[in-house]
Write a protein that holds these residues in place. Sequence first.
Motif, short mmCIF file in Angstrom:
data_model
loop_
_atom_site.label_atom_id
_atom_site.label_comp_id
_atom_site.label_asym_id
_atom_site.label_seq_id
_atom_site.Cartn_x
_atom_site.Cartn_y
_atom_site.Cartn_z
N ASP A 1 81.88 90.36 -9.49
CA ASP A 1 81.27 90.97 -8.30
C ASP A 1 81.21 89.93 -7.18
OD1 ASP A 1 79.30 91.89 -6.36
OD2 ASP A 1 78.95 93.52 -7.80
N ARG B 1 79.82 89.86 -4.32
CA ARG B 1 78.52 89.60 -3.69
C ARG B 1 77.72 88.61 -4.54
NH1 ARG B 1 77.27 95.91 -3.72
NH2 ARG B 1 77.82 95.38 -5.86
N VAL B 2 77.72 88.85 -5.85
CA VAL B 2 76.96 87.99 -6.75
C VAL B 2 77.56 86.58 -6.75
CG1 VAL B 2 76.29 87.64 -9.15
CG2 VAL B 2 76.30 89.95 -8.18
N GLU C 1 79.33 85.09 -4.47
CA GLU C 1 79.07 84.45 -3.18
C GLU C 1 77.61 83.97 -3.09
OE1 GLU C 1 80.60 86.60 0.66
OE2 GLU C 1 78.57 87.25 0.18
N ALA C 2 76.69 84.84 -3.53
CA ALA C 2 75.27 84.52 -3.42
C ALA C 2 74.89 83.36 -4.34
CB ALA C 2 74.42 85.75 -3.73
#
Lengths: 221, 527
Positions: A14, A16-17, A19-20
């Motif tokens: 994922d 987003r995960v 990157e975060a």
Amino acid sequence: MNPRDEIVFVVDDDARVREALGELLESLGWRTETFAAATDYVACRKPDLPACLILDVELPDVNGLEFQKQLSSDAHPPIVFITGHGDIPSSVRAIQGGAVDFLAKPVGEVDLIAAVRAAIRRDREQRTTRAELAELMRRLSQLTPREREVLPLVVSGLLNKQAAAELGISEITLEIHRSKIMHKMEAASLADLVRIAEKLRIPVTHSRRSGSSRECTTRSL
Amino acid sequence: MVFFVGEEQPIMQMEIANQMQAEEALRDRERELSLLVDMVPSHLWRLTPEGEPTFFNRRMTDFLGLDVPDTDKPGMSRLDVLISTVLHPQDAVEFGETLRNSLATGVPFSLKYRLRRTDGLYRWMSSRAEPLRDHTGRIVQWYGLCHDIDDLVTAQEALHDRERELSLLVDMVPSNLWRLTPQGETTLVNKRMADFLGMDLDDTQQLAVVFDTIFHPDDAGEVEAVLGSCLRTGERFSMKYRLRRSDGVYRWMSGRAEPLRDEDGNIVQWFGLCHDIDDQMHAEDALRRAYDKLAQATQAASLAELSASIAHEVNQPLAAIVANSHACYRWLSATPPNVERAKITAERITRDANSAADVVSRVRALFRRTPHARSPEDVNRLTSEVCQLMVDEAAAKNVRIRTELAPDLPSVALDRVQIQQVLVNLIRNGVEAIEAADDSQHVLQILSCFDGPDAVRIEVRDDGTGFKDAERVFEPFFTTKPHGMGMGLAICRSIIESHGGRLWMANNEMRGATVAFKLPLAASETP
């Protein structure tokens, strides 16, 4: 200990995960590299630094636990698993397979820092052990074939006389071999040499004590 | 030609001339007649009163390849020679007898028989002969006329064969065929149908009333109504019904009929056929039952899967949000603060929160089905079906399902699949609540009843532990169960509300809890 000399790899499909987590680890001072798939991680050239691998259990190409198994044959950074829906059997499997921790998403900062630190500490230790072993291997490679025959006999605790008899050479010759071994292996004492041999897993072929105890056993029968 | 030999001379000469003229005219007529006799496209012949041929016309001699003198043979009459040479052996006797009878009695002769042509082929002839009598009534001659009807006979025979073949086809075709008058009276059934019904094909009286007795009592009324309407309007008839076989067993048939119209468009006949689809119907039934079972099983499984998938979809952006907010805080707390990166992470937080909200609205959309998925359903039957499905699962956990369904509940327009999901979920919840209570035998009660004049209510009543916080159970992810995802009741409530209904729960006075929902009779659509 400067975190810039440590690196954290993140494998999560994922974006987003990925990157975060990368962002958070960077903000905490670690170097990070993120990957969408296990194969990308494998293909990448990794810098020679103490490291940690954060691995999502649900990966598109291979299950995280399977991937852990595949990695286990080589030297690899300690693994911290993260998962969307962790179940007890999976976490047990992961920890038994050598994982440092098994965290549920969303992952709290405190847990993450603790897990990454623990993993990197373990990697440092592993790296030290590996480096030591490599040095000992280098020393071992300097021994002549005859000296390699003598070494197991010496570390087995045989007297010079016994070892010489075993090899069919004079006691004087054996003593010369032994002193060369001590020198090449950089051993300060016989006890030191025994410890080195243990680390190199040199088999103890002749144990004076066990030999006599076997005789005792035979007699007592 | 005039000679001057007195007064009589020219007169004599004139008489001679007249006579010659008359003779000439007579010869012309005779030639004309003879030509006529030869050219007429039929055979003409003449017999003596005893039956001996005395004349054949040209056509006849050409056809037979022989003339009257050729029939002269010693020891035989001409007639016998003729019969034995040119008549077909199968017709010879009849020909001889009929002709001799006519000769003896004077009755005109008329017969069809085969005659051998000169090339050896026999051709059918239609022959007639009548006697010529003198003034005393004695027969002087017989005159006969005979013409070639072979082409006609062949055509008739072909027609006959075709008819026989068609009738065979009608009887042999593996289907039941029937024919009706425009008024609906049966005028024909094929042999197969007669055999099926066990009726006598020749019994016309039985045939006329056959349709009154063969239909299954449950179908007869509808068949009569539909067929009656078709007869009136001329629309084609097509329906499925059960027919009684001769052994009394009813079998499903697929019947069709179409009208035959004349040139003016008036219906002349109705032709129908029906074939046996009983095995097929049973196979379809079995298939439908199997499919229903499968669908139910899939629904039961899919709710759990759906919940897991929704949880995952929401969890991913949440994980990103949590990590980003920590990162944002770190960037701002650094010395000096890294505002640029803090901004980036803050933007990502907004983005991921929106993406989580999207998931939620997608879930809502999932349960907002198009209205055409709704059909009037018997709520009691639906409930019973689900109970049947769940009875084993409940029994395995020592729970007995007891239903108390109010009779005469009207049908409710609903999405069968969704309401089944709700019921499966509520029953499963109830069973698990009871299971958590203790180990003795328990009962899960399911009731249906009117809720006011225009709604029905279904209640699932357990005697388990009850709910500690009645409203929180509808929050997504709220669960009291160790393995639950906590989506079940929230989804159930969305489904019921999308039907314009309401779902609620309450703890019972004694013990356990009741989850109930009501559905309005008039289906109202809520977006």
